[in-house]
Design an enzyme around this catalytic site. Structure first.
Site, PDB file in Angstrom:
ATOM      1  CB  THR A  67      -0.894  -0.010   1.273  1.00 23.90           C
ATOM      2  OG1 THR A  67      -1.522   1.253   1.418  1.00 23.90           O
ATOM      3  CG2 THR A  67      -0.084  -0.266   2.535  1.00 23.90           C
ATOM      4  CG  ASP A  68      -1.217   4.952  -0.973  1.00 27.66           C
ATOM      5  OD1 ASP A  68      -1.759   4.316  -0.038  1.00 27.66           O
ATOM      6  OD2 ASP A  68      -1.828   5.804  -1.650  1.00 27.66           O
ATOM      7  CD  GLU A  69      -3.502   3.554   4.460  1.00 29.86           C
ATOM      8  OE1 GLU A  69      -3.293   3.468   5.672  1.00 29.86           O
ATOM      9  OE2 GLU A  69      -4.641   3.577   3.971  1.00 29.86           O
ATOM     10  CE1 TYR A 106      -3.384  -2.642   5.692  1.00 31.05           C
ATOM     11  CE2 TYR A 106      -3.287  -0.299   5.179  1.00 31.05           C
ATOM     12  CZ  TYR A 106      -3.314  -1.619   4.770  1.00 31.05           C
ATOM     13  OH  TYR A 106      -3.256  -1.909   3.413  1.00 31.05           O
ATOM     14  CE  LYS A 125       0.092  -4.594   3.023  1.00 28.49           C
ATOM     15  NZ  LYS A 125      -0.267  -5.917   2.450  1.00 28.49           N
TER      16      LYS A 125
HETATM   17  P1  NAD Z   1      -9.577  -7.384   2.149  1.00 29.98           P
HETATM   18  O1  NAD Z   1      -9.593  -7.098   3.600  1.00 29.98           O
HETATM   19  O2  NAD Z   1     -10.791  -7.099   1.331  1.00 29.98           O
HETATM   20  O3  NAD Z   1      -9.212  -8.915   1.908  1.00 29.98           O
HETATM   21  C1  NAD Z   1      -8.221  -9.580   2.634  1.00 29.98           C
HETATM   22  C2  NAD Z   1      -8.363 -11.071   2.374  1.00 29.98           C
HETATM   23  O4  NAD Z   1      -7.302 -11.740   3.076  1.00 29.98           O
HETATM   24  C3  NAD Z   1      -9.681 -11.660   2.885  1.00 29.98           C
HETATM   25  O5  NAD Z   1     -10.226 -12.530   1.926  1.00 29.98           O
HETATM   26  C4  NAD Z   1      -9.292 -12.414   4.140  1.00 29.98           C
HETATM   27  O6  NAD Z   1     -10.111 -13.539   4.417  1.00 29.98           O
HETATM   28  C5  NAD Z   1      -7.866 -12.842   3.782  1.00 29.98           C
HETATM   29  N1  NAD Z   1      -7.050 -13.078   4.982  1.00 29.98           N
HETATM   30  C6  NAD Z   1      -6.917 -12.273   6.068  1.00 29.98           C
HETATM   31  N2  NAD Z   1      -6.094 -12.844   6.972  1.00 29.98           N
HETATM   32  C7  NAD Z   1      -5.691 -14.018   6.440  1.00 29.98           C
HETATM   33  C8  NAD Z   1      -4.824 -15.043   6.884  1.00 29.98           C
HETATM   34  N3  NAD Z   1      -4.215 -14.976   8.075  1.00 29.98           N
HETATM   35  N4  NAD Z   1      -4.622 -16.105   6.084  1.00 29.98           N
HETATM   36  C9  NAD Z   1      -5.234 -16.193   4.871  1.00 29.98           C
HETATM   37  N5  NAD Z   1      -6.065 -15.258   4.409  1.00 29.98           N
HETATM   38  C10 NAD Z   1      -6.299 -14.174   5.177  1.00 29.98           C
HETATM   39  O7  NAD Z   1      -8.313  -6.601   1.591  1.00 29.98           O
HETATM   40  P2  NAD Z   1      -8.106  -5.873   0.176  1.00 29.98           P
HETATM   41  O8  NAD Z   1      -8.621  -4.501   0.269  1.00 29.98           O
HETATM   42  O9  NAD Z   1      -8.557  -6.772  -0.896  1.00 29.98           O
HETATM   43  O10 NAD Z   1      -6.506  -5.772   0.163  1.00 29.98           O
HETATM   44  C11 NAD Z   1      -5.724  -6.832  -0.378  1.00 29.98           C
HETATM   45  C12 NAD Z   1      -4.262  -6.458  -0.266  1.00 29.98           C
HETATM   46  O11 NAD Z   1      -4.004  -5.262  -0.993  1.00 29.98           O
HETATM   47  C13 NAD Z   1      -3.806  -6.182   1.160  1.00 29.98           C
HETATM   48  O12 NAD Z   1      -2.517  -6.697   1.322  1.00 29.98           O
HETATM   49  C14 NAD Z   1      -3.788  -4.661   1.265  1.00 29.98           C
HETATM   50  O13 NAD Z   1      -2.846  -4.239   2.194  1.00 29.98           O
HETATM   51  C15 NAD Z   1      -3.409  -4.286  -0.146  1.00 29.98           C
HETATM   52  N6  NAD Z   1      -3.894  -2.978  -0.617  1.00 29.98           N
HETATM   53  C16 NAD Z   1      -5.217  -2.639  -0.489  1.00 29.98           C
HETATM   54  C17 NAD Z   1      -5.650  -1.425  -1.020  1.00 29.98           C
HETATM   55  C18 NAD Z   1      -7.112  -1.021  -0.957  1.00 29.98           C
HETATM   56  O14 NAD Z   1      -7.437   0.118  -1.317  1.00 29.98           O
HETATM   57  N7  NAD Z   1      -8.021  -1.874  -0.540  1.00 29.98           N
HETATM   58  C19 NAD Z   1      -4.740  -0.562  -1.632  1.00 29.98           C
HETATM   59  C20 NAD Z   1      -3.397  -0.937  -1.712  1.00 29.98           C
HETATM   60  C21 NAD Z   1      -2.990  -2.151  -1.216  1.00 29.98           C
HETATM   61  O1  DAU Z   2      -4.208   3.909   0.446  1.00 29.65           O
HETATM   62  C1  DAU Z   2      -4.414   2.536   0.330  1.00 29.65           C
HETATM   63  C2  DAU Z   2      -5.263   2.061   1.475  1.00 29.65           C
HETATM   64  O2  DAU Z   2      -6.592   2.480   1.198  1.00 29.65           O
HETATM   65  C3  DAU Z   2      -5.211   0.550   1.681  1.00 29.65           C
HETATM   66  O3  DAU Z   2      -3.906   0.177   2.018  1.00 29.65           O
HETATM   67  C4  DAU Z   2      -6.194   0.124   2.778  1.00 29.65           C
HETATM   68  O4  DAU Z   2      -6.202  -1.287   2.878  1.00 29.65           O
HETATM   69  C5  DAU Z   2      -7.572   0.602   2.386  1.00 29.65           C
HETATM   70  O5  DAU Z   2      -8.494   0.296   3.401  1.00 29.65           O
HETATM   71  C6  DAU Z   2      -7.562   2.120   2.141  1.00 29.65           C
HETATM   72  O6  DAU Z   2      -7.313   2.815   3.396  1.00 29.65           O
HETATM   73  P1  DAU Z   2      -8.090   4.167   3.774  1.00 29.65           P
HETATM   74  O7  DAU Z   2      -8.029   4.331   5.225  1.00 29.65           O
HETATM   75  O8  DAU Z   2      -7.611   5.302   2.933  1.00 29.65           O
HETATM   76  O9  DAU Z   2      -9.578   3.760   3.250  1.00 29.65           O
HETATM   77  P2  DAU Z   2     -11.023   3.999   3.906  1.00 29.65           P
HETATM   78  O10 DAU Z   2     -12.012   3.585   2.865  1.00 29.65           O
HETATM   79  O11 DAU Z   2     -11.134   3.383   5.245  1.00 29.65           O
HETATM   80  O12 DAU Z   2     -11.080   5.569   4.071  1.00 29.65           O
HETATM   81  C7  DAU Z   2     -10.884   6.441   2.980  1.00 29.65           C
HETATM   82  C8  DAU Z   2     -10.891   7.860   3.534  1.00 29.65           C
HETATM   83  O13 DAU Z   2     -12.218   8.170   3.985  1.00 29.65           O
HETATM   84  C9  DAU Z   2      -9.985   8.071   4.727  1.00 29.65           C
HETATM   85  O14 DAU Z   2      -9.428   9.376   4.657  1.00 29.65           O
HETATM   86  C10 DAU Z   2     -10.917   7.971   5.924  1.00 29.65           C
HETATM   87  C11 DAU Z   2     -12.233   8.505   5.383  1.00 29.65           C
HETATM   88  N1  DAU Z   2     -13.458   7.907   5.943  1.00 29.65           N
HETATM   89  C12 DAU Z   2     -13.564   6.554   5.981  1.00 29.65           C
HETATM   90  C13 DAU Z   2     -14.671   5.939   6.520  1.00 29.65           C
HETATM   91  C14 DAU Z   2     -14.782   4.437   6.554  1.00 29.65           C
HETATM   92  C15 DAU Z   2     -14.492   8.712   6.404  1.00 29.65           C
HETATM   93  O15 DAU Z   2     -14.415   9.956   6.336  1.00 29.65           O
HETATM   94  N2  DAU Z   2     -15.599   8.106   6.914  1.00 29.65           N
HETATM   95  C16 DAU Z   2     -15.733   6.763   7.017  1.00 29.65           C
HETATM   96  O16 DAU Z   2     -16.772   6.284   7.523  1.00 29.65           O
END
Ligand code: NAD
Ligand code: DAU
Length: 361
Positions: free
Chosen positions: A139-141, A165, A169
């Site tokens: 992630t970019d975080e 988180y 990561k």
């Molecule tokens: P998600 O939470 O939707 O899915 C995570 C999956 O991993 C689930 O299916 C869960 O059951 C599985 N999992 C969790 N713990 C596990 C374990 N111990 N063993 C096996 N499986 C397990 O997450 P996502 O949003 O799809 O993110 C996927 C990946 O991409 C993550 O590594 C996250 O850090 C990264 N990522 C997410 C975003 C985003 O915006 N969602 C952006 C950049 C990177």
């Molecule tokens: O940047 C990549 C990341 O993006 C991933 O690594 C994470 O797995 C993914 O969950 C996401 O993280 P964020 O914290 O940015 O996503 P989220 O959807 O939780 O929130 C997006 C923005 O909106 C953040 O600034 C918090 C804000 N927010 C979120 C929720 C859930 C609100 O204002 N209200 C809310 O109820």
């Protein structure tokens, strides 16, 4: 460009989650020649239904299990003759990491270490070790938070994670990096911005807003709503990852982003407009009346932005879906797939919601 890597047997961890399931679908549609094994623990965020159609048609094999289970991972790598790992499995929600960081350290750090070490033991025994690859999806975080006038994150930006988180990561990224530098094991790390699209769990900003509008519930915007995220349609991320798997250089890191910086409040207003336009019947219209500013997330990062020039210049990947187009498709998907998200609003979810938003709503 050099000849693409051949992927014969790929293990996709976290393939029942949001990005993982979109990736499994994309991979099966695009690259039919490789065998696909999905390993997922099916935590609250994992949903086997996301990929059941692929399972019943024999396009993938699904294994329910934990990435921290070394015996299971060893066995899978051996029996399925895995040459490529695409590692998505993680605890992914920042708000949950604030409530309970332990699971994040366990899955994201210990789980990634378990996979890396199992893969290293296998890779060491191969006659053609150069045919093996471990892709660590991150992630970019990990780069921390930007001020408004700071340049976007590049691959050389120092790590500065601010939430449990992102810290977990970052720890896993460092391990993946170390396995290349110490052992020469072929690993690649990708750092991507905020994804959105189908199968996104209801706790995340965009699905939460869509669902709350349909339920007539308030739309909680943290703090002043001025935080900025860079949004990328999930299919674009999947295309980027497939490109990296085929043509990425071991030992490298690639940033992936949508070049779409949007303030949270503007994004929420866009979702409201789309819902007002596309939903046949919603309890409150215009739905923007439901917007409520609530207590800020602890340690809330102000701005993320990605410089994705490296993947563009070296591998030719650019995003194809604009935020207007992607948001419209996403809102439509949540309208048409209420059977998918309704069951996810379980008692566990309600209790999580209470904890995060009790003060707020
Ligand atoms: P998600 O939470 O939707 O899915 C995570 C999956 O991993 C689930 O299916 C869960 O059951 C599985 N999992 C969790 N713990 C596990 C374990 N111990 N063993 C096996 N499986 C397990 O997450 P996502 O949003 O799809 O993110 C996927 C990946 O991409 C993550 O590594 C996250 O850090 C990264 N990522 C997410 C975003 C985003 O915006 N969602 C952006 C950049 C990177
Ligand atoms: O940047 C990549 C990341 O993006 C991933 O690594 C994470 O797995 C993914 O969950 C996401 O993280 P964020 O914290 O940015 O996503 P989220 O959807 O939780 O929130 C997006 C923005 O909106 C953040 O600034 C918090 C804000 N927010 C979120 C929720 C859930 C609100 O204002 N209200 C809310 O109820």
């Amino acid at each position: 460009m050099n000849k693409s890597r051949e992927v014969r047997n790929i293990l996709i961890t976290g393939g029942a989650g949001f990005i993982g399931s979109n990736f499994v679908r994309h991979w099966c549609q695009t690259y039919q020649s490789s065998r696909v094994i999905v390993l997922d623990a099916l935590t609250y965020a994992g949903n086997r239904a996301n990929i059941t159609d692929l399972e019943v048609t024999g396009k993938i094999k699904f294994v329910q299990g934990d990435i921290c289970d070394r015996k299971l991972v060893d066995e899978l790598l051996l029996v399925e003759n895995i040459d490529t790992v695409a590692h998505f499995a993680a605890e992914s929600h920042v708000d949950r990491s604030i409530l309970g960081p332990g699971a994040f350290v366990q899955t994201n750090v210990v789980g990634t270490f378990t996979l890396l070490e199992a893969f290293r033991q296998r890779w060491l025994k191969q006659e053609k070790p150069q045919d093996y690859l471990f892709l660590h999806v991150s992630t970019d975080e990990v780069y921390g938070s930007l001020e408004l006038d700071d340049p976007a994150f590049s691959e050389t930006t120092p790590y500065s994670p601010n939430s449990p988180y992102s810290a977990s990561k970052a720890g896993s990224d460092h391990l993946a990096r170390a396995y290349y530098h110490t052992y020469g094991m072929p690993t690649i790390i990708t750092n991507c911005s905020n994804n959105y699209g189908p199968y996104h769990f209801p706790e995340k900003l965009i699905p939460l807003m869509c669902i709350n509008i349909l339920l007539g519930k308030s739309l909680p915007v943290y703090g002043d709503g001025q935080n900025i995220r860079d949004w990328l349609y999930v299919e674009d991320h999947c295309r980027a990852l497939a490109t990296v798997l085929h043509n990425g250089k071991p030992g490298e890191t690639y940033n992936i982003g949508g070049n779409n910086e949007v303030k949270n409040i503007d994004l929420v207003r866009l979702v409201c407009q789309l819902m007002d336009e596309l939903a046949i019947d919603i309890p409150v219209k215009p739905s923007s009346q439901l917007i409520t500013f609530v207590q800020d997330r602890l340690g809330h990062d102000r701005r993320y932005a990605i410089n994705a020039n490296k993947i563009k210049n070296e591998l030719g990947w650019v995003p194809q879906v604009t935020v207007e187009e992607g948001l419209r498709k996403t809102v439509q998907w949540y309208l048409e797939n209420q059977d998918w998200w309704q069951p996810l609003l379980s008692s566990e979810y309600q209790s999580y919601y209470q904890q995060v938003y009790a003060v707020a709503t």
